[in-house]
Write a protein that holds these residues in place. Structure first.
Motif, PDB file in Angstrom:
ATOM      1  N   ILE A   1     102.590 -27.197   9.235  1.00  0.00           N
ATOM      2  CA  ILE A   1     102.198 -27.640   7.896  1.00  0.00           C
ATOM      3  C   ILE A   1     102.101 -29.153   7.829  1.00  0.00           C
ATOM      4  N   ILE A   2     103.079 -29.851   8.384  1.00  0.00           N
ATOM      5  CA  ILE A   2     103.055 -31.321   8.351  1.00  0.00           C
ATOM      6  C   ILE A   2     101.881 -31.859   9.163  1.00  0.00           C
ATOM      7  N   LYS A   3     101.618 -31.234  10.282  1.00  0.00           N
ATOM      8  CA  LYS A   3     100.489 -31.666  11.120  1.00  0.00           C
ATOM      9  C   LYS A   3      99.178 -31.549  10.353  1.00  0.00           C
ATOM     10  N   LEU A   4      99.015 -30.449   9.618  1.00  0.00           N
ATOM     11  CA  LEU A   4      97.783 -30.232   8.861  1.00  0.00           C
ATOM     12  C   LEU A   4      97.725 -31.122   7.619  1.00  0.00           C
ATOM     13  N   LEU A   5      98.875 -31.331   7.001  1.00  0.00           N
ATOM     14  CA  LEU A   5      98.936 -32.164   5.800  1.00  0.00           C
ATOM     15  C   LEU A   5      98.736 -33.634   6.148  1.00  0.00           C
ATOM     16  N   ASN A   6      99.243 -34.033   7.314  1.00  0.00           N
ATOM     17  CA  ASN A   6      99.051 -35.375   7.872  1.00  0.00           C
ATOM     18  C   ASN A   6      99.396 -36.512   6.894  1.00  0.00           C
ATOM     19  N   PRO A   7     100.676 -36.617   6.479  1.00  0.00           N
ATOM     20  CA  PRO A   7     101.069 -37.725   5.602  1.00  0.00           C
ATOM     21  C   PRO A   7     100.937 -39.071   6.307  1.00  0.00           C
ATOM     22  N   SER A   8     100.877 -40.140   5.524  1.00  0.00           N
ATOM     23  CA  SER A   8     100.714 -41.490   6.068  1.00  0.00           C
ATOM     24  C   SER A   8     101.940 -42.335   5.762  1.00  0.00           C
ATOM     25  N   ILE A   9     102.119 -43.409   6.542  1.00  0.00           N
ATOM     26  CA  ILE A   9     103.199 -44.365   6.273  1.00  0.00           C
ATOM     27  C   ILE A   9     103.034 -44.898   4.853  1.00  0.00           C
TER      28      ILE A   9
ATOM     29  N   SER B   1     110.425 -32.651   9.996  1.00  0.00           N
ATOM     30  CA  SER B   1     109.105 -32.594  10.641  1.00  0.00           C
ATOM     31  C   SER B   1     108.242 -33.766  10.190  1.00  0.00           C
ATOM     32  N   ALA B   2     108.307 -34.088   8.903  1.00  0.00           N
ATOM     33  CA  ALA B   2     107.529 -35.214   8.381  1.00  0.00           C
ATOM     34  C   ALA B   2     108.014 -36.537   8.975  1.00  0.00           C
ATOM     35  N   TYR B   3     109.333 -36.662   9.126  1.00  0.00           N
ATOM     36  CA  TYR B   3     109.892 -37.888   9.705  1.00  0.00           C
ATOM     37  C   TYR B   3     109.389 -38.103  11.128  1.00  0.00           C
ATOM     38  N   HIS B   4     109.431 -37.073  11.950  1.00  0.00           N
ATOM     39  CA  HIS B   4     108.985 -37.215  13.344  1.00  0.00           C
ATOM     40  C   HIS B   4     107.478 -37.456  13.422  1.00  0.00           C
ATOM     41  N   HIS B   5     106.726 -36.849  12.515  1.00  0.00           N
ATOM     42  CA  HIS B   5     105.279 -37.067  12.473  1.00  0.00           C
ATOM     43  C   HIS B   5     104.965 -38.530  12.162  1.00  0.00           C
ATOM     44  N   LEU B   6     105.696 -39.102  11.201  1.00  0.00           N
ATOM     45  CA  LEU B   6     105.449 -40.486  10.798  1.00  0.00           C
ATOM     46  C   LEU B   6     106.107 -41.490  11.739  1.00  0.00           C
ATOM     47  N   ASP B   7     107.206 -41.091  12.364  1.00  0.00           N
ATOM     48  CA  ASP B   7     107.910 -41.979  13.284  1.00  0.00           C
ATOM     49  C   ASP B   7     106.997 -42.420  14.428  1.00  0.00           C
ATOM     50  N   SER B   8     106.122 -41.526  14.861  1.00  0.00           N
ATOM     51  CA  SER B   8     105.198 -41.858  15.955  1.00  0.00           C
ATOM     52  C   SER B   8     104.171 -42.907  15.539  1.00  0.00           C
ATOM     53  N   GLN B   9     104.033 -43.130  14.226  1.00  0.00           N
ATOM     54  CA  GLN B   9     103.070 -44.118  13.727  1.00  0.00           C
ATOM     55  C   GLN B   9     103.710 -45.490  13.480  1.00  0.00           C
ATOM     56  N   CYS B  10     105.028 -45.584  13.638  1.00  0.00           N
ATOM     57  CA  CYS B  10     105.733 -46.836  13.361  1.00  0.00           C
ATOM     58  C   CYS B  10     105.655 -47.768  14.567  1.00  0.00           C
ATOM     59  N   ASP B  11     104.774 -48.747  14.488  1.00  0.00           N
ATOM     60  CA  ASP B  11     104.623 -49.684  15.611  1.00  0.00           C
ATOM     61  C   ASP B  11     105.127 -51.085  15.283  1.00  0.00           C
ATOM     62  N   ASN B  12     105.810 -51.233  14.122  1.00  0.00           N
ATOM     63  CA  ASN B  12     106.427 -52.528  13.799  1.00  0.00           C
ATOM     64  C   ASN B  12     107.623 -52.319  12.874  1.00  0.00           C
ATOM     65  N   VAL B  13     108.419 -53.374  12.715  1.00  0.00           N
ATOM     66  CA  VAL B  13     109.654 -53.297  11.936  1.00  0.00           C
ATOM     67  C   VAL B  13     109.379 -52.989  10.471  1.00  0.00           C
ATOM     68  N   GLU B  14     108.317 -53.553   9.925  1.00  0.00           N
ATOM     69  CA  GLU B  14     107.991 -53.358   8.516  1.00  0.00           C
ATOM     70  C   GLU B  14     107.699 -51.891   8.217  1.00  0.00           C
ATOM     71  N   LYS B  15     106.926 -51.255   9.081  1.00  0.00           N
ATOM     72  CA  LYS B  15     106.609 -49.839   8.880  1.00  0.00           C
ATOM     73  C   LYS B  15     107.876 -48.981   8.959  1.00  0.00           C
ATOM     74  N   ARG B  16     108.790 -49.375   9.838  1.00  0.00           N
ATOM     75  CA  ARG B  16     110.013 -48.591   9.984  1.00  0.00           C
ATOM     76  C   ARG B  16     110.879 -48.705   8.733  1.00  0.00           C
ATOM     77  N   LYS B  17     110.885 -49.862   8.108  1.00  0.00           N
ATOM     78  CA  LYS B  17     111.640 -50.022   6.861  1.00  0.00           C
ATOM     79  C   LYS B  17     111.067 -49.133   5.770  1.00  0.00           C
ATOM     80  N   ILE B  18     109.737 -49.079   5.733  1.00  0.00           N
ATOM     81  CA  ILE B  18     109.067 -48.221   4.744  1.00  0.00           C
ATOM     82  C   ILE B  18     109.390 -46.755   5.021  1.00  0.00           C
ATOM     83  N   LEU B  19     109.378 -46.394   6.303  1.00  0.00           N
ATOM     84  CA  LEU B  19     109.640 -45.015   6.703  1.00  0.00           C
ATOM     85  C   LEU B  19     111.021 -44.560   6.245  1.00  0.00           C
TER      86      LEU B  19
END
Length: 496
Positions: A181-189, A206-224
């Motif tokens: 479901i998360i893969k199909l829903l594809n939430p964004s940072i 599941s949503a956390y791990h999906h978005l965690d792979s998109q975190c390529d900087n410190v700012e995105k991780r804070k948002i996550l």
């Protein structure tokens, strides 16, 4: 590594622990404190690097290292027997249940009181309790977050036992389903992701791990870190969810221990905090307190818990929001006032773009009720058309259950179909996949029972699951009969 079976075997010798649910609660609160102690050491180190000091919300004498574990020498001198029981029952639990928290208390500290507010220590043998604590302390050695990887797998297996733990099965959704479901829903940072009856937190993980792979900087991780919102009213799943968050690396869990239906004005919810992504497998067939049901407008009042959650989801979704909800067949073909009004609103104010019909045994052995995943987005244009797709049992598998769990790869036929989305017609005019316009769905009096399972091999169900299946089938037949009677009546009137 942690041996859950060994711990369970130890607990079976304790007169105070009865059944899987109490065993899980006992293991989970000890595990929570062990993990929380690790995170506190990390938070303390971070503060020191910034030239600040960290103050724990847990009094020093109640922190894990002071009474539960640490070095071999500490464990040998640690309290056991009646002394340990007295400490846990008369000091540890009462203090953690009554920790002082305010609106300014950080989420990572407020969670301790929320977790322990309704928990109990069930063990009556202090020596066995010491054995359990020692097993957890010595089995879990954490040097950094990479060490959580194997523990995540063990804990997921631990949670999976809920499926066969009676009514507790409602709190667990198979990981294959949440990941799909998360893969199909594809939430964004930056999206606020919520589950309003989060159980053990599977969708949010599941949503956390999906978005965690998109975190390529410190700012995105804070948002996550501040992107996830869960509500759970029962103490056991709340504890399991909070522990699940820590194991998976979510340090500031925004989890509310309460009832999502506790609001005074349904219309005012439209002006309160909204969520960009709501993912849920709400409880079915439950009964809510009259005071909770009366807060819903008349057109959505229902004795079916899933219906109430559907009304709530539509009210809490942001203008750019999207949702995926697992619902029983009864919602699709139901013709009672609440279901008709909910489906009417779905088509008028949302884009109900896809319904995936799942095999009956996805949630076995907890239930054999056939379920569906509804995908919809907030849309001022409403629904133009809705695709239906039936996911059949994989070849060679008669049913899912304890020994044969559903896997993500079993969704492969859907994913292949989803690339082009074409109608798939079978014998006798039945469809495995088909698209229907809003007008066609309205003309069916909002009966969404389409692309269903034509014939299934006979399956032996648990008594309560069989009762639910019979009730569901009876409701389906009544709906069909009413529709036919209405058509006959119209024909007679036209001929007069």
């Amino acid at each position: 590594m942690l041996n859950i079976k060994k711990i369970q075997d130890t607990m079976r010798n304790d007169a105070g622990v009865n059944g899987d649910a109490q065993t899980m609660e006992q293991i989970a609160w000890i595990l929570f404190l062990k993990l929380y102690d690790y995170y506190e050491s990390e938070w303390c180190a971070d503060k020191e690097m910034q030239g600040e000091s960290y103050t724990s919300i847990i009094p020093q004498e109640l922190r894990w290292g002071a009474w539960a574990g640490g070095s071999k020498e500490k464990r040998e001198k640690a309290p056991s027997g009646e002394i340990l029981l007295g400490f846990v029952n008369n000091q540890l639990f009462p203090t953690l249940k009554n920790l002082n928290i305010t609106e300014s208390t950080p989420l990572n500290q407020a969670i301790v009181r929320k977790v322990f507010s309704d928990l109990n220590n069930y063990m009556k043998d202090g020596y066995l309790l010491r054995d359990v604590i020692n097993e957890i302390d010595t089995s879990i050695i954490i040097h950094n977050k990479k060490d959580f990887k194997e523990l995540c797998k063990i804990y997921e297996g631990f949670l999976k036992t809920l499926q066969s733990a009676g009514n507790a099965g409602e709190f667990y959704t198979p990981r294959a389903v949440t990941d799909f479901i998360i893969k199909l829903l594809n939430p964004s940072i930056g999206d606020k992701v919520a589950d309003l009856a989060c159980g053990t937190g599977g969708f949010l993980i599941s949503a956390y791990h999906h978005l965690d792979s998109q975190c390529d900087n410190v700012e995105k991780r804070k948002i996550l870190e501040s992107s996830f919102y869960g509500i759970e009213k029962k103490s056991l799943p709340y504890l399991l969810c909070a522990t699940n968050f820590l194991i998976n690396g979510i340090e500031n869990p925004n989890l509310t221990h309460g009832n999502a239906f506790e609001f005074s004005n349904f219309e005012e919810l439209a002006f309160k905090e909204k969520f960009d992504c709501i993912v849920m497998n709400p409880p079915y067939g439950g009964s809510e307190k009259t005071n909770d049901i009366k807060n819903f407008p008349q057109e959505f009042k229902s004795s079916e818990t899933a219906d109430l959650f559907m009304a709530l989801i539509m009210q809490r979704l942001s203008n750019k929001g999207k949702a995926a909800v697992v619902l029983p067949d009864g919602f699709l073909f139901g013709t009672d006032n609440a279901k008709i009004n909910l489906k009417k609103r779905l088509l008028e104010e949302f884009n109900l773009h896809l319904i995936v019909r799942l095999p009956a045994s996805v949630f076995a052995p907890y239930t054999g009720i056939t379920t569906n995943i509804l995908f919809f987005d907030k849309s001022p244009q409403g629904t133009k058309h809705t695709w239906f797709y039936r996911l059949d049992m994989p070849e060679g598998i008669k049913s899912f259950g304890k020994t044969k769990a559903m896997k993500l790869e079993h969704f492969a036929p859907f994913e292949q179909w989803d690339k082009n989305k074409i109608a798939i017609e079978e014998a006798q005019g039945n469809f495995k996949a088909q698209v229907y316009s809003k007008k066609e769905l309205e003309a069916r009096n909002y009966n969404f029972d389409l692309c269903g399972f034509v014939s299934e091999e006979e399956e032996i169900l648990e008594p309560f699951a069989l009762i639910e299946q019979i009730k569901s089938e009876r409701e389906r037949l009544n709906t069909t009969l009413n529709s036919l009677m209405s058509q006959i009546s119209d024909i007679i009137k036209e001929s007069e």
